[in-house]
Scaffold this active site. Structure first.
Site, PDB file in Angstrom:
ATOM      1  N   HIS A  33       0.773  -1.249   0.000  1.00 47.78           N
ATOM      2  CA  HIS A  33       0.000   0.000   0.000  1.00 47.78           C
ATOM      3  C   HIS A  33       0.804   1.299   0.000  1.00 47.78           C
ATOM      4  CE1 HIS A  33      -3.000  -2.954   1.253  1.00 47.78           C
ATOM      5  NE2 HIS A  33      -3.961  -2.062   1.152  1.00 47.78           N
ATOM      6  N   GLY A  71      -0.234  -2.606  -5.638  1.00 49.58           N
ATOM      7  CA  GLY A  71      -1.281  -3.626  -5.455  1.00 49.58           C
ATOM      8  C   GLY A  71      -2.648  -3.004  -5.187  1.00 49.58           C
ATOM      9  N   CYS A 113     -10.811   1.948   6.959  1.00 55.61           N
ATOM     10  CA  CYS A 113     -10.808   2.775   5.750  1.00 55.61           C
ATOM     11  C   CYS A 113     -12.137   3.508   5.527  1.00 55.61           C
ATOM     12  CB  CYS A 113     -10.511   1.902   4.533  1.00 55.61           C
ATOM     13  SG  CYS A 113     -11.474   0.380   4.499  1.00 55.61           S
ATOM     14  N   GLU A 143     -12.458  -9.589  -0.651  1.00 56.27           N
ATOM     15  CA  GLU A 143     -13.343  -8.402  -0.613  1.00 56.27           C
ATOM     16  C   GLU A 143     -13.765  -8.048  -2.033  1.00 56.27           C
ATOM     17  OE1 GLU A 143     -11.682  -6.105   3.167  1.00 56.27           O
ATOM     18  OE2 GLU A 143     -10.354  -5.833   1.466  1.00 56.27           O
TER      19      GLU A 143
HETATM   20  O1  FUB Z   1      -6.557  -2.073   1.812  1.00 63.44           O
HETATM   21  C1  FUB Z   1      -6.950  -0.755   2.107  1.00 63.44           C
HETATM   22  C2  FUB Z   1      -8.425  -0.685   2.298  1.00 63.44           C
HETATM   23  O2  FUB Z   1      -8.776  -1.517   3.400  1.00 63.44           O
HETATM   24  C3  FUB Z   1      -9.238  -1.219   1.140  1.00 63.44           C
HETATM   25  O3  FUB Z   1      -9.578  -0.272   0.214  1.00 63.44           O
HETATM   26  C4  FUB Z   1     -10.420  -1.788   1.837  1.00 63.44           C
HETATM   27  O4  FUB Z   1     -11.137  -2.679   1.057  1.00 63.44           O
HETATM   28  C5  FUB Z   1      -9.811  -2.413   3.047  1.00 63.44           C
HETATM   29  O5  FUB Z   1      -9.275  -3.656   2.742  1.00 63.44           O
HETATM   30 ZN    ZN Z   2     -13.563   0.770   3.544  1.00 65.42          ZN
END
Ligand code: FUB
Ligand code: ZN
Length: 609
Positions: free
Chosen positions: A127, A178, A393, A293
């Site tokens: 991230h 990613g 988030c 997800e």
């Molecule tokens: O991975 C960052 C954020 O957290 C994602 O956008 C959401 O789906 C959650 O996994």
């Molecule tokens: Zn979220």
């Protein structure tokens, strides 16, 4: 392509009604509540990047910076509207911590600088660029709100550094992040600064995704997860992690417009069609499984195990809005409205303090408790909103979204004004002030005063609306009523609100024989709190009649009708009989579910045929 330009929320003040109350709640309760929970959990402390030895007991997380950045962006939007000294001071402290910790090269990441210096830009799914992107968005918002450049300049230095690593040196161990996000952020950075390099970098990341040998699959050997299975231009379906998907599709739509790129536009159109016609819940929610997800396959829309992340619905409005800027078609603004009133609002408690991350369309506490106790069967979403998550988030995403909801109202194309959403507002444009007055969604009477300077107005007739009237002659095109005007003009639009019963495509097998109830843009549900347990034993009448009642807490109407309920019998199996009793039935807006404790809830209700 038939491009239009969005009129920014910065020009709009929501003056009254449903959304004015929501914005007040966001500013007065939610922004501070999210700040407090992020403070308790050390997310703000992490920004100063102090060594671990100075704070035993907690460690930074790989995407905490994105949580803070979304909160900062939301606060900047609130400050754009009016002063809030407390929020401003808290935001400035966080920004100054970021700036102090930023490295000479321009790098900032509170996880890597403290935990894994040596691994910067080596792990694709960690991230880093996602956090950087959110920080860039926050910096643009801060610059626009305050006119001050220090945060913006700092994030430009970060973007320059990323350009150096990913384009000039190609020294990172991956090519695209990613978790998409930086792509759309770079477009915003370009818009704010005019620096071509940022647009070039956004194009680079979009061209490279699914199109290079260096990027490896990051989840379960499945390239779809990060939209890597094909070059983006060749993709036709909504795939993988639904938030990642919507962010990258948003960037694709941005770049299609910037570069007049028909191929990218066509890919976006196909993906939008697939997402909304085959893979979207009636609430506008996206993501059918918690595994990754993610999207799964066409018509797979389970209710109880719906993932339906709040962020995915928010991100869908970003995508739809960008599509709207490529062609004015109500299919985009209808989806925005569907998410606004359903899949997004459901993520936010009515008191503004707590949140859902997953938004299922069915809850059965008895079943859920048994599944949890016996550790059998599937993952189930939580049944009540909470104030903060480990992965939090969605809450700050709501803060920024609600504060900038005015973005969705209007766009323009030369002398044509497009009216996409309905809320009381005053909007200042170069041509004068647009004034919209309405009680929508509580009634469908809308008055729009269009200033002299526009020669045409195109007002959206929502997909749910079967009858409407306008005080001026019009022609329909793609869901908009086009009206020629001259001089300052008052448009009087009346949308007939009625209760509608919706069925699903039969391939959504678990909804067969059931209906969802809508009134205007709002989808309803039934809860145990009002109707007792065993909600699946309830059947709506063949032709149900509904009464409406204004609900102060929800801010909209609830619906009442009479229905039938199967009378329970002893024994596991018994002769099928018409053993039903008549009952009163209360329906509440879906967005208001689970505000009175955990309760059985369904959206899709059986109906006598
Ligand atoms: O991975 C960052 C954020 O957290 C994602 O956008 C959401 O789906 C959650 O996994
Ligand atoms: Zn979220």
């Amino acid at each position: 392509m038939n491009v239009t330009n969005q009129i920014s929320f910065e020009q709009t003040r929501i003056t009254d009604g449903f959304w004015a109350k929501k914005q007040k709640l966001n500013e007065e309760v939610t922004a501070k509540a999210v700040y407090d929970r992020f403070s308790d959990t050390h997310r703000f402390d992490a920004l100063s990047c102090k060594p671990l030895s100075e704070h035993p007991g907690w460690e930074p997380h790989i995407f905490w910076d994105s949580d803070i950045a979304k909160w900062l962006e939301g606060v900047a939007y609130i400050l754009t509207m009016h002063e809030n000294e407390e929020l401003r001071t808290l935001a400035e402290k966080a920004i100054s911590d970021i700036l102090n910790a930023q490295t000479q090269e321009g790098y900032f990441n509170s996880y890597y600088q403290v935990k894994e210096q040596e691994n910067r830009f080596r792990i694709r799914n960690n991230h880093e660029l996602y956090c950087a992107g959110h920080l860039m968005e926050a910096a643009v918002a801060h610059y626009k709100a305050t006119g001050e450049r220090y945060f913006l300049d700092a994030m430009c230095r970060y973007a320059d550094y990323i350009y150096q690593i990913f384009v000039t040196e190609q020294s990172a161990e991956f090519v695209t992040c990613g978790h998409p996000e930086i792509e759309l952020a770079l477009v915003r950075l370009y818009d704010a600064t005019g620096t071509e390099k940022y647009l070039e970098l956004a194009n680079f990341f979009v061209d490279q995704r699914g199109n290079n040998k260096k990027d490896a699959a990051i989840y379960d050997d499945e390239p779809r997860y990060a939209q890597d299975h094909l070059p983006l231009r060749e993709q036709t379906t909504a795939e993988g992690h639904s938030v990642r998907a919507m962010y990258i599709y948003s960037a694709m739509a941005d770049l299609a417009k910037k570069n007049a790129d028909e191929a990218l536009f066509m890919a976006c159109k196909k993906i939008f069609e697939n997402a909304t016609q085959k893979r979207m819940y009636i609430t506008g929610a996206l993501g059918s499984t918690h595994i990754g997800e993610a999207f799964t396959f066409d018509y797979d829309l389970p209710n109880r195990t719906a993932y339906a992340e709040t962020c995915a619905s928010i991100a869908m409005t970003f995508f739809a809005q960008r599509m709207l800027a490529l062609e004015p078609d109500a299919k985009y603004s209808d989806v925005i409205e569907r998410d606004l009133y359903n899949g997004i609002l459901s993520g936010w408690s009515l008191d503004g303090k707590s949140f859902f991350y997953e938004n299922p369309l069915e809850i059965d506490p008895y079943l859920a408790n048994r599944i949890t106790a016996t550790k059998t069967k599937e993952h189930l979403p939580i049944m009540e909103r909470v104030e903060v998550f480990d992965c939090s988030c969605c809450p700050p995403n709501l803060v920024r979204f609600i504060a900038s909801v005015g973005n969705f109202l209007y766009s323009e194309q030369e002398e044509t004004l497009f009216v996409h959403q309905y809320m009381s507002a005053e909007t200042k444009t170069e041509k004068g002030t647009i004034v919209q007055e309405t009680n929508y969604p509580n009634d469908g009477v809308i008055t729009i005063t269009v200033p002299d300077g526009y020669r045409r107005a195109a007002v959206r007739i929502p997909g749910w609306c079967r009858e409407f009237s306008l005080n001026l002659p019009y022609e329909m095109k793609n869901g908009y009523a086009y009206i020629n005007i001259s001089g300052e003009t008052q448009i009087q639009l009346t949308l007939e609100l009625e209760v509608r019963l919706y069925a699903s495509n039969l391939q959504v097998q678990e909804n067969a024989g059931k209906v969802a109830v809508g009134y205007g843009p709002i989808i309803y549900c039934i809860e145990e709190k009002d109707n007792g347990p065993l909600l699946k034993s309830i059947y709506l009448e063949k032709k149900p009649e509904f009464k409406r009642e204004y609900c102060e807490v929800c801010g909209v109407q609830i619906l009442k009708t009479r229905a039938k309920r199967l009378i329970p019998q002893d024994g596991l199996y018994y002769d099928a009989e018409d053993a039903m009793e008549e009952i009163p039935l209360t329906l509440i807006p879906y967005f208001a579910f689970a505000n009175r404790g955990a309760s059985e809830m369904i959206v899709w209700i059986h109906k006598l045929m």
